[in-house]
Design an enzyme around this catalytic site. Structure first.
Site, PDB file in Angstrom:
ATOM      1  N   ASP A  67      41.069  49.113  37.086  1.00 22.38           N
ATOM      2  CA  ASP A  67      40.850  47.694  36.840  1.00 22.38           C
ATOM      3  C   ASP A  67      39.501  47.514  36.147  1.00 22.38           C
ATOM      4  OD1 ASP A  67      39.668  44.977  37.607  1.00 22.38           O
ATOM      5  OD2 ASP A  67      41.752  44.740  38.238  1.00 22.38           O
ATOM      6  N   HIS A 120      42.802  43.967  33.312  1.00 18.21           N
ATOM      7  CA  HIS A 120      42.568  43.055  34.427  1.00 18.21           C
ATOM      8  C   HIS A 120      43.384  41.793  34.166  1.00 18.21           C
ATOM      9  CE1 HIS A 120      40.381  41.355  37.829  1.00 18.21           C
ATOM     10  NE2 HIS A 120      40.195  40.251  37.127  1.00 18.21           N
ATOM     11  N   SER A 168      43.378  37.612  39.473  1.00 19.03           N
ATOM     12  CA  SER A 168      41.968  37.877  39.746  1.00 19.03           C
ATOM     13  C   SER A 168      41.512  37.142  41.013  1.00 19.03           C
ATOM     14  CB  SER A 168      41.109  37.507  38.531  1.00 19.03           C
ATOM     15  OG  SER A 168      39.790  38.006  38.674  1.00 19.03           O
TER      16      SER A 168
END
Length: 400
Positions: free
Chosen positions: A272, A339, A174
């Site tokens: 995502d 994610h 991330s």
């Protein structure tokens, strides 16, 4: 026999510890106290920290540095909120951290990297390790020093043996996955020419795209982050020199990777979940809450919403493949609603992990790093992949 003699809660604790050991163990925290004198500190002024599991056997000279994610803060108010959590203060961080997935110390679940030196860099600056503002406002006492944190931790690891690395990887999830892109070439430059250096970005390829209202929510947000943290001077010069009129856009990977020299692997969901919630359909762009159900469960999307989401996937793939299709670059782009997928065993290499073309993430990354075969896996469109988890696998990444 032991379980029969122990209270129920203690038996459960023993069971959890056994699971941790099976997956790679709980790794203690290292506070980098010496970094404070260099001004390399978290938002609240506390020292940066990381967790370090030493390599052994054939992996003793191999290093994997993984940067934690956790979103960003774009204003004094949001940074003050983070300052009270482990995303802004090492005082709030857990002392032990269980390594799994890409960081696992078990050969069965992580055959290519299990015995490397594995480091989890904790994230406490809110700028993807890019900020550096010298002055500290006494009214809020916030420190914006993400780039100094990265430099201090890398210097410390070099001194602990990474300067002699045979193999090295800079990775992240991330906001940490974005950091692995932003710092990739610098990481390569700090290591000997003889070291095989590559980078891995897990859910870090954030798309420069308009939201459902036609606005520029994510562009404006990243611009605020870059301005508050003084990030522009630490973004890759190969990008900012080309984007002179808008250097802050070098927060977006699609512009950075065009001139990157170091091999990199992208692990990303084409859908995502964080990006759909915060780039495509952020709350500010959805005042009527028409997207509320859809962006939390794609099965609840209307036909028109699914078309918009499929168009977003097309934009993402165009940005990814258009950013340079070098043979040294690898990718695993599944069609899951997820994610961050490399840090959990369930999505990394378990029996239930997502696969693209019968290949799971762990094998794809290993084949690419060791050059056993080129790996550029792009999944078919949603909802074609039956191996995707039934629920959103998103890690704890704050919405914006």
């Amino acid at each position: 026999m032991v379980g029969a003699r122990l209270p129920q809660w203690l038996s459960l604790l023993v069971y959890v510890l056994i699971l941790l050991k099976a997956e790679g163990g709980s790794v203690g925290i290292t506070y980098l106290q010496d970094a404070v004198a260099k001004g390399a500190v978290c938002l609240d002024g506390s020292p940066p920290a990381y967790h370090f599991d030493k390599g052994f056997g054939t992996g003793v000279n191999n290093w994997l540095v993984h940067m934690e994610g956790g979103g960003w803060c774009e204003s004094v108010e949001t940074c003050l909120s983070r300052m009270k959590t482990d995303l802004g203060s090492s005082k709030q961080m857990v002392k032990q951290f269980g390594f799994s997935g890409l960081l696992s110390g078990q050969q069965k679940s992580n055959p290519d990297f299990y015995n490397w030196n594995r480091i989890k860099v904790r994230y406490c600056d809110g700028s993807s390790f890019s900020g550096d503002v010298e002055a500290v406002n006494p009214a809020n006492n916030l420190f914006f020093r993400g780039n100094r944190i990265w430099e201090a931790i890398i210097d410390d690891l070099l001194a602990k043996g990474m300067r002699n690395a045979k193999n090295a990887i800079l990775s992240g999830c991330s906001a940490g996955g974005l950091a692995s892109i932003l710092h990739c070439d610098r990481f390569r430059a700090l290591l000997p020419a003889t070291t095989k250096v590559k980078c891995i970005s897990d859910a870090g390829f954030f798309l420069h795209a308009k939201d459902v209202s036609g606005g520029q929510h994510i562009e404006n947000f990243y611009g605020q982050v870059a301005k508050l943290h003084g990030s522009v001077k630490n973004l890759p010069a190969s990008c900012t020199s080309r984007m002179r009129m808008r250097p802050e856009l070098c927060f977006f990977p699609q512009y950075v990777v065009q001139t990157m020299q170091t091999p990199i692997f992208f692990i990303n969901a084409a859908y995502d979940s964080w990006q759909i919630k915060n780039i495509l359909a952020p709350s500010d762009a959805d005042s009527g809450k028409a997207w509320k159900s859809c962006k939390h469960d794609l099965k609840k999307c209307t036909t028109e919403q699914l078309k918009v989401i499929q168009d977003f996937r097309a934009q993402f793939l165009s940005a990814l493949t258009g950013a340079g299709n070098s043979s040294s670059r690898g990718m695993f782009i599944d069609s899951c609603y997820a994610h961050c997928q490399a840090g959990k065993q369930i999505t990394w290499s378990s029996n239930n992990s997502p696969a693209v073309g019968n290949t799971k993430i762990a094998k794809a990354v290993g084949d690419w790093y060791y050059e056993r075969s080129p790996v550029q896996k792009i999944d078919c469109p949603y909802p074609c992949n039956p191996t995707c988890p039934k629920t959103d696998s998103e890690s704890q990444v704050p919405d914006i």
